[in-house]
Design a protein around this motif. Structure first.
Motif, PDB file in Angstrom:
ATOM      1  N   VAL A   1       7.170   7.750   3.861  1.00  0.00           N
ATOM      2  CA  VAL A   1       6.563   6.563   4.459  1.00  0.00           C
ATOM      3  C   VAL A   1       7.098   5.286   3.806  1.00  0.00           C
ATOM      4  O   VAL A   1       7.483   4.343   4.501  1.00  0.00           O
ATOM      5  CB  VAL A   1       5.016   6.620   4.344  1.00  0.00           C
ATOM      6  N   TYR A   2       7.132   5.259   2.494  1.00  0.00           N
ATOM      7  CA  TYR A   2       7.619   4.068   1.774  1.00  0.00           C
ATOM      8  C   TYR A   2       9.084   3.797   2.119  1.00  0.00           C
ATOM      9  O   TYR A   2       9.475   2.656   2.380  1.00  0.00           O
ATOM     10  CB  TYR A   2       7.428   4.260   0.272  1.00  0.00           C
ATOM     11  N   GLY A   3       9.888   4.837   2.155  1.00  0.00           N
ATOM     12  CA  GLY A   3      11.302   4.674   2.508  1.00  0.00           C
ATOM     13  C   GLY A   3      11.480   4.126   3.913  1.00  0.00           C
ATOM     14  O   GLY A   3      12.302   3.236   4.149  1.00  0.00           O
ATOM     15  N   LYS A   4      10.722   4.646   4.873  1.00  0.00           N
ATOM     16  CA  LYS A   4      10.809   4.155   6.249  1.00  0.00           C
ATOM     17  C   LYS A   4      10.411   2.688   6.335  1.00  0.00           C
ATOM     18  O   LYS A   4      11.048   1.903   7.044  1.00  0.00           O
ATOM     19  CB  LYS A   4       9.932   5.000   7.177  1.00  0.00           C
ATOM     20  N   LEU A   5       9.358   2.310   5.619  1.00  0.00           N
ATOM     21  CA  LEU A   5       8.926   0.915   5.648  1.00  0.00           C
ATOM     22  C   LEU A   5       9.952   0.004   4.973  1.00  0.00           C
ATOM     23  O   LEU A   5      10.204  -1.109   5.437  1.00  0.00           O
ATOM     24  CB  LEU A   5       7.559   0.767   4.989  1.00  0.00           C
TER      25      LEU A   5
ATOM     26  N   ALA B   1      -2.034  12.133  -2.603  1.00  0.00           N
ATOM     27  CA  ALA B   1      -1.206  12.316  -3.799  1.00  0.00           C
ATOM     28  C   ALA B   1       0.014  13.189  -3.526  1.00  0.00           C
ATOM     29  O   ALA B   1       0.653  13.647  -4.451  1.00  0.00           O
ATOM     30  CB  ALA B   1      -2.050  12.944  -4.905  1.00  0.00           C
ATOM     31  N   THR B   2       0.345  13.381  -2.262  1.00  0.00           N
ATOM     32  CA  THR B   2       1.494  14.205  -1.918  1.00  0.00           C
ATOM     33  C   THR B   2       2.770  13.373  -2.010  1.00  0.00           C
ATOM     34  O   THR B   2       2.963  12.455  -1.217  1.00  0.00           O
ATOM     35  CB  THR B   2       1.344  14.777  -0.490  1.00  0.00           C
ATOM     36  N   PRO B   3       3.635  13.656  -2.976  1.00  0.00           N
ATOM     37  CA  PRO B   3       4.806  12.813  -3.193  1.00  0.00           C
ATOM     38  C   PRO B   3       5.780  12.768  -2.020  1.00  0.00           C
ATOM     39  O   PRO B   3       6.314  11.709  -1.702  1.00  0.00           O
ATOM     40  CB  PRO B   3       5.490  13.415  -4.419  1.00  0.00           C
ATOM     41  N   GLY B   4       6.004  13.862  -1.352  1.00  0.00           N
ATOM     42  CA  GLY B   4       6.984  13.888  -0.267  1.00  0.00           C
ATOM     43  C   GLY B   4       6.622  12.977   0.888  1.00  0.00           C
ATOM     44  O   GLY B   4       7.455  12.208   1.383  1.00  0.00           O
TER      45      GLY B   4
ATOM     46  N   ASP C   1      12.005   2.117  12.912  1.00  0.00           N
ATOM     47  CA  ASP C   1      11.075   2.074  14.032  1.00  0.00           C
ATOM     48  C   ASP C   1      10.432   3.445  14.213  1.00  0.00           C
ATOM     49  O   ASP C   1      10.933   4.440  13.743  1.00  0.00           O
ATOM     50  CB  ASP C   1      11.812   1.702  15.318  1.00  0.00           C
ATOM     51  N   GLY C   2       9.341   3.438  14.927  1.00  0.00           N
ATOM     52  CA  GLY C   2       8.691   4.703  15.210  1.00  0.00           C
ATOM     53  C   GLY C   2       7.421   4.877  14.396  1.00  0.00           C
ATOM     54  O   GLY C   2       7.136   4.126  13.460  1.00  0.00           O
ATOM     55  N   PRO C   3       6.656   5.886  14.764  1.00  0.00           N
ATOM     56  CA  PRO C   3       5.374   6.115  14.066  1.00  0.00           C
ATOM     57  C   PRO C   3       5.583   6.665  12.662  1.00  0.00           C
ATOM     58  O   PRO C   3       6.561   7.338  12.382  1.00  0.00           O
ATOM     59  CB  PRO C   3       4.682   7.147  14.974  1.00  0.00           C
ATOM     60  N   LEU C   4       4.634   6.334  11.808  1.00  0.00           N
ATOM     61  CA  LEU C   4       4.623   6.869  10.453  1.00  0.00           C
ATOM     62  C   LEU C   4       3.834   8.170  10.459  1.00  0.00           C
ATOM     63  O   LEU C   4       2.911   8.337  11.240  1.00  0.00           O
ATOM     64  CB  LEU C   4       3.997   5.869   9.495  1.00  0.00           C
ATOM     65  N   PRO C   5       4.164   9.100   9.556  1.00  0.00           N
ATOM     66  CA  PRO C   5       3.465  10.388   9.547  1.00  0.00           C
ATOM     67  C   PRO C   5       1.997  10.288   9.131  1.00  0.00           C
ATOM     68  O   PRO C   5       1.218  11.178   9.412  1.00  0.00           O
ATOM     69  CB  PRO C   5       4.254  11.233   8.548  1.00  0.00           C
ATOM     70  N   VAL C   6       1.632   9.207   8.455  1.00  0.00           N
ATOM     71  CA  VAL C   6       0.243   9.007   8.038  1.00  0.00           C
ATOM     72  C   VAL C   6      -0.112   7.531   8.148  1.00  0.00           C
ATOM     73  O   VAL C   6       0.758   6.675   8.202  1.00  0.00           O
ATOM     74  CB  VAL C   6       0.015   9.455   6.563  1.00  0.00           C
TER      75      VAL C   6
ATOM     76  N   ARG D   1       0.830  -1.211   0.000  1.00  0.00           N
ATOM     77  CA  ARG D   1       0.000   0.000   0.000  1.00  0.00           C
ATOM     78  C   ARG D   1       0.861   1.256   0.000  1.00  0.00           C
ATOM     79  O   ARG D   1       0.568   2.240  -0.694  1.00  0.00           O
ATOM     80  CB  ARG D   1      -0.949   0.000   1.201  1.00  0.00           C
ATOM     81  N   ALA D   2       1.966   1.206   0.752  1.00  0.00           N
ATOM     82  CA  ALA D   2       2.869   2.361   0.783  1.00  0.00           C
ATOM     83  C   ALA D   2       3.520   2.571  -0.584  1.00  0.00           C
ATOM     84  O   ALA D   2       3.690   3.710  -1.025  1.00  0.00           O
ATOM     85  CB  ALA D   2       3.940   2.165   1.849  1.00  0.00           C
ATOM     86  N   ARG D   3       3.862   1.471  -1.275  1.00  0.00           N
ATOM     87  CA  ARG D   3       4.458   1.601  -2.605  1.00  0.00           C
ATOM     88  C   ARG D   3       3.454   2.172  -3.592  1.00  0.00           C
ATOM     89  O   ARG D   3       3.780   3.030  -4.406  1.00  0.00           O
ATOM     90  CB  ARG D   3       4.995   0.270  -3.123  1.00  0.00           C
ATOM     91  N   VAL D   4       2.204   1.712  -3.514  1.00  0.00           N
ATOM     92  CA  VAL D   4       1.160   2.244  -4.400  1.00  0.00           C
ATOM     93  C   VAL D   4       0.970   3.731  -4.138  1.00  0.00           C
ATOM     94  O   VAL D   4       0.888   4.528  -5.071  1.00  0.00           O
ATOM     95  CB  VAL D   4      -0.164   1.464  -4.212  1.00  0.00           C
ATOM     96  N   ARG D   5       0.945   4.100  -2.871  1.00  0.00           N
ATOM     97  CA  ARG D   5       0.790   5.522  -2.541  1.00  0.00           C
ATOM     98  C   ARG D   5       1.991   6.327  -3.043  1.00  0.00           C
ATOM     99  O   ARG D   5       1.836   7.441  -3.547  1.00  0.00           O
ATOM    100  CB  ARG D   5       0.638   5.671  -1.033  1.00  0.00           C
ATOM    101  N   ASN D   6       3.179   5.763  -2.916  1.00  0.00           N
ATOM    102  CA  ASN D   6       4.385   6.410  -3.429  1.00  0.00           C
ATOM    103  C   ASN D   6       4.299   6.550  -4.947  1.00  0.00           C
ATOM    104  O   ASN D   6       4.658   7.591  -5.499  1.00  0.00           O
ATOM    105  CB  ASN D   6       5.616   5.597  -3.020  1.00  0.00           C
ATOM    106  N   ASP D   7       3.824   5.499  -5.617  1.00  0.00           N
ATOM    107  CA  ASP D   7       3.647   5.560  -7.073  1.00  0.00           C
ATOM    108  C   ASP D   7       2.671   6.664  -7.460  1.00  0.00           C
ATOM    109  O   ASP D   7       2.892   7.389  -8.431  1.00  0.00           O
ATOM    110  CB  ASP D   7       3.160   4.219  -7.625  1.00  0.00           C
TER     111      ASP D   7
END
Length: 135
Positions: free
Chosen positions: A119-123, A111-114, A128-133, A59-65
């Motif tokens: 998020v995708y990079g962290k995953l 649709a915000t690329p940053g 560790d730690g919370p994700l921003p979204v 899901r994170a990759r799709v959102r990144n895409d």
């Protein structure tokens, strides 16, 4: 397609010496966005057919895409506007309306690329730690 036209107040050569390059750039960006969209749609469509829920990383990759798609489409439309010249920014011009629609679409959170890239990079790195979204 951007027409080869003359400016009404200038005589001589066509006023679009850079237009073929801008058109080519717009086409390349559009094709890259299309490929990313197909990959994301394929992943989204196939998971339920396998009886699975799309995982967090997928899901994170799709959102990144989607973030990259928005950026590529914005760049493609911008290249076409530059190729068409200043008259393409008139309110009655279809390309100007497309430019506005793409701008609005790109302002949505999903649709915000940053943020999606972060998020995708962290995953991917297993940080560790919370994700921003919520993904």
């Amino acid at each position: 397609m951007v027409p080869d036209r003359h400016a009404g107040y200038v005589r001589g050569e066509p006023q679009f010496p850079r237009a073929p390059g801008h058109r080519r750039t717009g086409h390349v960006e559009e094709r890259r966005a299309e490929l990313l969209a197909h990959r994301s749609c394929r992943d989204i469509d196939k998971a339920p057919l396998r009886g699975e829920y799309l995982g967090t990383l997928a899901r994170a990759r799709v959102r990144n895409d989607v973030g990259h798609i928005v950026t590529l489409v914005q760049e493609a439309v911008d290249a076409l506007l530059k190729a068409a010249g200043s008259s393409s920014f008139m309110e009655t011009n279809t390309l100007a309306r497309i430019f506005q629609d793409v701008g609005v679409a790109g302002s949505h959170d999903h649709a915000t690329p940053g943020i999606a890239n972060d998020v995708y990079g962290k995953l991917l790195l297993g940080a560790d730690g919370p994700l921003p979204v919520h993904v």
